[in-house]
Design a protein around this motif. Sequence first.
Motif, PDB file in Angstrom:
ATOM      1  N   ASP A   1       8.901  41.602  99.086  1.00 26.69           N
ATOM      2  CA  ASP A   1       9.943  41.341  97.979  1.00 26.69           C
ATOM      3  C   ASP A   1       9.129  42.354  96.865  1.00 26.69           C
TER       4      ASP A   1
ATOM      5  N   TYR B   1      28.274  49.531  93.298  1.00 28.78           N
ATOM      6  CA  TYR B   1      27.783  48.689  94.619  1.00 28.78           C
ATOM      7  C   TYR B   1      28.580  48.723  95.751  1.00 28.78           C
TER       8      TYR B   1
ATOM      9  N   HIS C   1      24.146  31.372  94.656  1.00 24.36           N
ATOM     10  CA  HIS C   1      22.814  30.847  94.514  1.00 24.36           C
ATOM     11  C   HIS C   1      22.319  30.823  93.254  1.00 24.36           C
TER      12      HIS C   1
HETATM   13  N1  LIG Z   1      25.120  36.785  97.186  1.00 27.15           N
HETATM   14  C1  LIG Z   1      26.129  37.191  97.851  1.00 27.15           C
HETATM   15  O1  LIG Z   1      27.165  36.883  97.514  1.00 27.15           O
HETATM   16  C2  LIG Z   1      26.012  38.746  98.464  1.00 27.15           C
HETATM   17  C3  LIG Z   1      27.434  39.097  99.164  1.00 27.15           C
HETATM   18  C4  LIG Z   1      27.423  40.134  99.965  1.00 27.15           C
HETATM   19  C5  LIG Z   1      26.331  40.862 100.124  1.00 27.15           C
HETATM   20  N2  LIG Z   1      25.104  40.522  99.694  1.00 27.15           N
HETATM   21  C6  LIG Z   1      23.840  41.196  99.792  1.00 27.15           C
HETATM   22  O2  LIG Z   1      22.793  40.113 100.428  1.00 27.15           O
HETATM   23  C7  LIG Z   1      21.591  40.779  99.990  1.00 27.15           C
HETATM   24  C8  LIG Z   1      20.599  39.606  99.789  1.00 27.15           C
HETATM   25  O3  LIG Z   1      21.334  39.234  98.442  1.00 27.15           O
HETATM   26  P1  LIG Z   1      21.480  37.494  98.026  1.00 27.15           P
HETATM   27  O4  LIG Z   1      22.329  37.580  96.850  1.00 27.15           O
HETATM   28  O5  LIG Z   1      21.503  36.809  99.003  1.00 27.15           O
HETATM   29  O6  LIG Z   1      19.872  37.503  97.336  1.00 27.15           O
HETATM   30  P2  LIG Z   1      18.368  37.394  98.014  1.00 27.15           P
HETATM   31  O7  LIG Z   1      17.713  36.116  97.610  1.00 27.15           O
HETATM   32  O8  LIG Z   1      18.547  37.470  99.488  1.00 27.15           O
HETATM   33  O9  LIG Z   1      17.596  38.790  97.638  1.00 27.15           O
HETATM   34  C9  LIG Z   1      17.145  38.604  96.182  1.00 27.15           C
HETATM   35  C10 LIG Z   1      15.667  39.215  96.110  1.00 27.15           C
HETATM   36  O10 LIG Z   1      15.724  40.525  96.327  1.00 27.15           O
HETATM   37  C11 LIG Z   1      14.782  41.105  95.715  1.00 27.15           C
HETATM   38  N3  LIG Z   1      14.604  42.616  95.137  1.00 27.15           N
HETATM   39  C12 LIG Z   1      15.591  42.962  94.327  1.00 27.15           C
HETATM   40  N4  LIG Z   1      15.136  44.455  94.368  1.00 27.15           N
HETATM   41  C13 LIG Z   1      14.573  44.786  95.353  1.00 27.15           C
HETATM   42  C14 LIG Z   1      13.847  45.878  95.787  1.00 27.15           C
HETATM   43  N5  LIG Z   1      14.056  47.071  95.256  1.00 27.15           N
HETATM   44  N6  LIG Z   1      13.116  45.852  96.753  1.00 27.15           N
HETATM   45  C15 LIG Z   1      12.513  44.818  97.427  1.00 27.15           C
HETATM   46  N7  LIG Z   1      13.190  43.535  97.000  1.00 27.15           N
HETATM   47  C16 LIG Z   1      14.033  43.646  95.866  1.00 27.15           C
HETATM   48  C17 LIG Z   1      14.756  40.188  94.430  1.00 27.15           C
HETATM   49  O11 LIG Z   1      13.187  40.213  93.855  1.00 27.15           O
HETATM   50  C18 LIG Z   1      14.828  38.886  94.890  1.00 27.15           C
HETATM   51  O12 LIG Z   1      13.844  37.992  95.201  1.00 27.15           O
HETATM   52  C19 LIG Z   1      21.990  41.872  99.106  1.00 27.15           C
HETATM   53  O13 LIG Z   1      21.516  43.049  99.885  1.00 27.15           O
HETATM   54  C20 LIG Z   1      23.098  41.746  98.731  1.00 27.15           C
HETATM   55  O14 LIG Z   1      23.877  42.893  98.203  1.00 27.15           O
HETATM   56  C21 LIG Z   1      24.976  39.323  98.714  1.00 27.15           C
END
Ligand SMILES: NC(=O)c1ccc[n+]([C@@H]2O[C@H](COP(=O)([O-])OP(=O)(O)OC[C@H]3O[C@@H](n4cnc5c(N)ncnc54)[C@H](O)[C@@H]3O)[C@@H](O)[C@H]2O)c1
Length: 263
Positions: free
Chosen positions: A50, A171, A206
């Motif tokens: 991370d 995005y 979340h």
């Molecule tokens: N949450 C949603 O509704 C959703 C929907 C579709 C896709 N996604 C995708 O799922 C993935 C995970 O998202 P999430 O919302 O579940 O959060 P997550 O908790 O999985 O990820 C958040 C983490 O990413 C870290 N991070 C941010 N930029 C970074 C970088 N440059 N290098 C390394 N780490 C980094 C942050 O420090 C944070 O701890 C992302 O790719 C997101 O686009 C999420």
Amino acid sequence: MNLKTPEYVPGHDLIKGKSVLVTAAAGAGIGFSAATRAAEEGARAIVLSDIHEGRLAAAVEKLQAESGLSEVYGKVGNVAVEDDVRALIEFAEESMDGVDILINNAGLGTSKLLIDMEDEEWHRVIDVTLNGTMRMTRHMMKVMKARGRGGVIVNNSSVLGWRAQKEQAHYAAAKAGVMALTRCAAMEAAEFNVRINAVAPSIVLHPMLRKSASEELLAELESKEAYGRAAEAWEVANVMMFLASDYSSYMTGEIVSVSSQRG
Ligand SMILES: NC(=O)c1ccc[n+]([C@@H]2O[C@H](COP(=O)([O-])OP(=O)(O)OC[C@H]3O[C@@H](n4cnc5c(N)ncnc54)[C@H](O)[C@@H]3O)[C@@H](O)[C@H]2O)c1
């Protein structure tokens, strides 16, 4: 209507004995859930990575305590920085005697109308979400090819790679790029026995996401789902585990929607 979240499904040793590297694994969403699921599915070693050092240390400690797995490592890194990507993969290769499964979870989103978008914001989102996934995939493919024991890569895209939504041009373009990258890279990696697929989640709520989007928008997105609710992060992680496991041995270059809404 809000159809209840099902009971948490226990692990089935889907990836027994495998080593796993997860990026963006220290948040409250899919990344940490994927790491937790990997432990429950029998992984022998896991590297969490991370960009946030403090949260990463806490995440490693939490996973160790909850899973009882001794081989849980942490490595700070930004997927948008090539040197970090190389150092991360080198660390994971050395500490786990090779990476069997890479979960490219990192992605970054903001909300902005296109007419108000500055180049800097556009590039920042593309650089983490698309270029970061490309950098991790490119370097991991090289290493897996040289090692010669195959492997699996699971990318995290989004239904926004297919769908339209206001304020999400950057995005959505990045996630459509992740889908195309997944398909093309999979064609190249097949000859050295590396499978590359992606999940496309719709919405996972979340605490961190709740802070970054309005309640109205999140409620509207949830109401569009057939289940009337967002997915739990572990419901996405489950599909990642399927794609990481031999159960999906005939799948590569596929984008799997984790959603209860089509179109
Ligand atoms: N949450 C949603 O509704 C959703 C929907 C579709 C896709 N996604 C995708 O799922 C993935 C995970 O998202 P999430 O919302 O579940 O959060 P997550 O908790 O999985 O990820 C958040 C983490 O990413 C870290 N991070 C941010 N930029 C970074 C970088 N440059 N290098 C390394 N780490 C980094 C942050 O420090 C944070 O701890 C992302 O790719 C997101 O686009 C999420």
